[in-house]
Scaffold this active site. Structure first.
Site, mmCIF file in Angstrom:
data_model
loop_
_atom_site.group_PDB
_atom_site.id
_atom_site.type_symbol
_atom_site.label_atom_id
_atom_site.label_comp_id
_atom_site.label_asym_id
_atom_site.label_seq_id
_atom_site.Cartn_x
_atom_site.Cartn_y
_atom_site.Cartn_z
ATOM 1 N N ARG A 154 -54.295 38.851 86.181
ATOM 2 C CA ARG A 154 -52.989 39.317 86.688
ATOM 3 C C ARG A 154 -52.207 38.183 87.360
ATOM 4 O O ARG A 154 -51.029 37.977 87.091
ATOM 5 C CB ARG A 154 -53.208 40.468 87.688
ATOM 6 C CG ARG A 154 -53.685 41.749 87.031
ATOM 7 C CD ARG A 154 -54.110 42.769 88.072
ATOM 8 N NE ARG A 154 -55.260 42.297 88.816
ATOM 9 C CZ ARG A 154 -56.422 42.959 88.913
ATOM 10 N NH1 ARG A 154 -56.565 44.129 88.317
ATOM 11 N NH2 ARG A 154 -57.422 42.465 89.610
ATOM 12 N N ARG A 232 -60.896 31.601 95.414
ATOM 13 C CA ARG A 232 -61.840 31.738 96.522
ATOM 14 C C ARG A 232 -62.520 30.387 96.777
ATOM 15 O O ARG A 232 -62.826 29.651 95.830
ATOM 16 C CB ARG A 232 -62.912 32.785 96.208
ATOM 17 C CG ARG A 232 -62.448 34.219 96.368
ATOM 18 C CD ARG A 232 -62.286 34.611 97.837
ATOM 19 N NE ARG A 232 -61.880 35.990 98.016
ATOM 20 C CZ ARG A 232 -60.611 36.412 98.131
ATOM 21 N NH1 ARG A 232 -59.621 35.553 98.060
ATOM 22 N NH2 ARG A 232 -60.346 37.692 98.341
ATOM 23 N N GLU A 261 -64.327 29.983 105.752
ATOM 24 C CA GLU A 261 -63.091 30.228 106.520
ATOM 25 C C GLU A 261 -63.394 30.929 107.838
ATOM 26 O O GLU A 261 -64.299 31.774 107.873
ATOM 27 C CB GLU A 261 -62.126 31.069 105.672
ATOM 28 C CG GLU A 261 -61.692 30.329 104.415
ATOM 29 C CD GLU A 261 -60.880 31.202 103.464
ATOM 30 O OE1 GLU A 261 -60.512 32.334 103.843
ATOM 31 O OE2 GLU A 261 -60.634 30.747 102.342
ATOM 32 N N HIS A 279 -55.221 30.091 103.943
ATOM 33 C CA HIS A 279 -55.371 31.351 103.190
ATOM 34 C C HIS A 279 -54.142 32.251 103.377
ATOM 35 O O HIS A 279 -54.261 33.369 103.885
ATOM 36 C CB HIS A 279 -56.655 32.081 103.612
ATOM 37 C CG HIS A 279 -57.150 33.036 102.560
ATOM 38 N ND1 HIS A 279 -58.482 33.273 102.339
ATOM 39 C CD2 HIS A 279 -56.492 33.828 101.677
ATOM 40 C CE1 HIS A 279 -58.619 34.166 101.368
ATOM 41 N NE2 HIS A 279 -57.419 34.507 100.945
HETATM 42 P P1 NDP Z 1 -57.997 39.498 87.611
HETATM 43 O O1 NDP Z 1 -59.260 40.286 87.601
HETATM 44 O O2 NDP Z 1 -56.746 40.100 87.064
HETATM 45 O O3 NDP Z 1 -58.221 38.112 86.824
HETATM 46 C C1 NDP Z 1 -59.375 37.358 86.958
HETATM 47 C C2 NDP Z 1 -59.389 36.293 85.868
HETATM 48 O O4 NDP Z 1 -60.537 35.465 86.078
HETATM 49 C C3 NDP Z 1 -59.491 36.856 84.461
HETATM 50 O O5 NDP Z 1 -58.694 36.093 83.591
HETATM 51 C C4 NDP Z 1 -60.981 36.677 84.121
HETATM 52 O O6 NDP Z 1 -61.123 36.537 82.720
HETATM 53 C C5 NDP Z 1 -61.275 35.382 84.863
HETATM 54 N N1 NDP Z 1 -62.693 35.219 85.190
HETATM 55 C C6 NDP Z 1 -63.501 36.065 85.874
HETATM 56 N N2 NDP Z 1 -64.751 35.576 85.946
HETATM 57 C C7 NDP Z 1 -64.725 34.388 85.273
HETATM 58 C C8 NDP Z 1 -65.718 33.422 84.986
HETATM 59 N N3 NDP Z 1 -66.994 33.570 85.370
HETATM 60 N N4 NDP Z 1 -65.341 32.321 84.300
HETATM 61 C C9 NDP Z 1 -64.056 32.156 83.880
HETATM 62 N N5 NDP Z 1 -63.081 33.054 84.123
HETATM 63 C C10 NDP Z 1 -63.416 34.157 84.807
HETATM 64 O O7 NDP Z 1 -57.799 39.053 89.130
HETATM 65 P P2 NDP Z 1 -56.454 38.646 89.894
HETATM 66 O O8 NDP Z 1 -55.690 37.681 89.043
HETATM 67 O O9 NDP Z 1 -55.769 39.860 90.379
HETATM 68 O O10 NDP Z 1 -57.093 37.891 91.175
HETATM 69 C C11 NDP Z 1 -57.973 36.807 91.012
HETATM 70 C C12 NDP Z 1 -58.604 36.406 92.325
HETATM 71 O O11 NDP Z 1 -57.674 35.669 93.098
HETATM 72 C C13 NDP Z 1 -59.015 37.542 93.254
HETATM 73 O O12 NDP Z 1 -60.250 38.109 92.887
HETATM 74 C C14 NDP Z 1 -59.067 36.862 94.601
HETATM 75 O O13 NDP Z 1 -60.367 36.378 94.853
HETATM 76 C C15 NDP Z 1 -58.098 35.693 94.450
HETATM 77 N N6 NDP Z 1 -56.913 35.867 95.301
HETATM 78 C C16 NDP Z 1 -56.672 34.987 96.322
HETATM 79 C C17 NDP Z 1 -55.584 35.172 97.152
HETATM 80 C C18 NDP Z 1 -55.304 34.246 98.286
HETATM 81 O O14 NDP Z 1 -54.791 34.695 99.296
HETATM 82 N N7 NDP Z 1 -55.580 32.953 98.155
HETATM 83 C C19 NDP Z 1 -54.673 36.301 96.986
HETATM 84 C C20 NDP Z 1 -54.988 37.133 95.851
HETATM 85 C C21 NDP Z 1 -56.078 36.911 95.061
HETATM 86 P P3 NDP Z 1 -62.508 36.941 81.980
HETATM 87 O O15 NDP Z 1 -62.948 38.249 82.562
HETATM 88 O O16 NDP Z 1 -62.132 36.988 80.519
HETATM 89 O O17 NDP Z 1 -63.456 35.828 82.260
#
Ligand code: NDP
Length: 320
Positions: A154, A232, A261, A279
Site C-alpha cells: 500500500r 521498521r 527506539e 519515527h
Molecule cells: P503492505 O502489507 O501493504 O505491504 C507490504 C509489502 O512488503 C508488500 O509489497 C509485501 O509483498 C512486501 N513484503 C512483505 N514481506 C516481505 C519479505 N519478506 N520480503 C520482501 N518483501 C516483503 O504494508 P504497508 O505498505 O501498509 O506498510 C508496510 C510497513 O511500513 C508496515 O508494516 C510498517 O511496519 C511500516 N510503516 C512505518 C511507518 C513509519 O512511521 N515509519 C508508518 C506506516 C507503516 P510480498 O507479500 O509479495 O512479499
C-alpha cells in the site's frame, strides 16, 4: 457496575481514541503492557482492547474474555497475533489512511538525504552563511538515479507514484511480483540492491525481514548508494549500516525507524552523511486523527455489528 463492555488500554494511546472509546465503553487504563496494577477480577471482564505499541502473549493470557484488539498503526508487530489467533481473538490495524503521509515523508527524507538540506539549514541558522559563505555543494543528487523499493504494498505503491515524476528509474523486490506495475521485479533483495543506487525499505517487521538489509545488501548497493528506511528498524542490521556509512561502503542513509527506539546510537548521530527522523512518517494531526478514528471504528463495528473493518490477515475472521 456499568453494562458497557470493558475496554483495556495498556499504556499510552492517542487522545482521540481514548475520548471516543469513553463514550461507549467502560475504560480500564493500565500503565503499560504488563498491566501489573490491574487486579485479576477486573482483567477478567475485559472484552476489547485498544493499543499503540506492545500487546504480548502474557497479557492476552490474563484476559479470558478478550474478543478484539484494535492496534494503532498499520504495522502491528508489537501485538502477538499468533497468541491472539490461537484464542480466536480478532486483531485490527489502521491500513491505507496513512499511505499518503508516509509516502510524502519518504520523499522528503530521500531529498534531505541526497541534498543535505537539514545541514544546509543549520548552516544558515548558525550564521555561517554570512560569516563563512555558501554551504558546500551536496556530493549527491537525485538526478539520474535508479531507485529500488523493498516492499511494494500500500505505501510502497504511493512512494513509487511520487517517484515517477522525478524521472528516476524504478525497480522493486517483493516475495511475489505484482502484475499491475511497469517496474522491474527482482527475486532477491541483494539483486535489487545491485541494480539500483537508492534503496527504499517499506516492509513490515517479520521473521523474514528481520536483518534483511545486511552487509551483503549494503555492499551490493555500493559506494554511491543511499539507503532510506521508513519501514521498521528491525529490517536493517544497524551496526552493519553504521560501519558501511563510516567506511564508505555506501554514501548515505535516511532513517525514520531504528533498532531500539527511541534510542539512536551516537555513532549514527555523529555521521555527516545521514538524515535522521524520530519515527514521524505518519505523524501529522490529520493523519493520526484518521488512524485514531479507524482504531475506534473497528472496535465499534466489532461490538455493534459483530465484524471488524480492517482485520489483520492472521486474524481468524473475514471482514465480510
Ligand atoms: P503492505 O502489507 O501493504 O505491504 C507490504 C509489502 O512488503 C508488500 O509489497 C509485501 O509483498 C512486501 N513484503 C512483505 N514481506 C516481505 C519479505 N519478506 N520480503 C520482501 N518483501 C516483503 O504494508 P504497508 O505498505 O501498509 O506498510 C508496510 C510497513 O511500513 C508496515 O508494516 C510498517 O511496519 C511500516 N510503516 C512505518 C511507518 C513509519 O512511521 N515509519 C508508518 C506506516 C507503516 P510480498 O507479500 O509479495 O512479499
Amino acid at each position: 457496575m456499568s453494562d458497557r463492555p470493558v475496554m483495556l488500554i495498556p499504556g499510552r494511546i492517542h487522545a482521540r481514541v481514548r475520548s471516543r472509546l469513553a463514550e461507549k465503553f467502560e475504560l480500564l487504563e493500565a500503565g503499560d503492557a504488563s498491566a501489573s496494577e490491574c487486579d485479576v477480577e477486573k482483567l477478567a471482564q475485559v472484552r476489547g482492547a485498544a493499543v499503540s505499541g506492545r500487546f504480548p502473549a502474557s497479557l492476552i493470557a490474563r484476559l479470558p474474555k478478550l474478543e478484539v484488539i484494535g492496534s494503532f498503526g498499520v504495522g502491528y508487530d508489537g501485538v502477538d497475533v499468533t497468541a491472539a489467533a490461537a484464542r480466536g481473538i480478532v486483531v485490527t490495524n489502521t491500513p491505507d489512511v496513512l499511505n499518503d503521509e508516509v509516502a510524502d515523508t519518504t520523499i522528503a527524507l530521500l531529498l534531505n538525504t541526497v541534498r543535505l538540506f537539514h545541514f544546509a539549514e543549520r548552516h544558515l541558522r548558525d550564521g555561517r552563511w554570512e560569516r563563512e559563505g555558501a554551504f558546500p555543494l551536496s556530493p549527491l543528487s537525485l538526478k539520474g538515479r535508479r531507485v529500488g523499493i523493498h516492499g511494494l504494498g500500500r505505501i510502497g505503491m504511493e512512494i513509487a507514484a511520487r517517484l515517477v515524476p522525478f524521472k528516476v528509474e524504478i525497480a522493486y523486490h517483493t516475495r511475489r511480483p505484482r502484475t499491475d506495475v511497469p517496474f522491474a521485479h527482482h527475486d532477491t533483495l541483494v539483486g535489487l540492491a545491485k541494480a539500483v543506487d537508492i534503496l527504499i525499505s517499506i516492509v513490515p517487521s517479520t521473521p523474514q525481514t528481520n536483518g534483511a538489509i545486511n552487509v551483503e545488501v549494503l555492499a551490493a548497493l555500493g559506494p554511491s548508494g543511499v539507503l532510506i528506511n521508513v519501514g521498521r528498524g528491525s529490517t536493517v542490521d544497524q551496526p552493519a549500516l553504521i560501519a558501511a556509512l563510516q567506511d564508505g561502503t555506501i554514501a548515505g542513509a535516511g532513517l525514520d525507524v531504528f533498532a531500539d527506539e527511541p534510542h539512536v546510537p551516537q555513532a549514527l548521530i555523529d555521521l555527516p552523511n545521514v538524515s535522521l527522523l524520530p519515527h514521524v512518517a505518519s505523524a501529522s494531526v490529520p493523519t493520526r486523527d484518521a488512524m485514531a478514528d479507524l482504531v475506534v471504528d473497528n472496535l465499534l463495528s466489532w461490538f455493534n455489528e459483530g465484524r471488524p473493518l480492517t482485520p489483520v490477515p492472521e486474524t481468524p475472521v473475514s471482514p465480510d
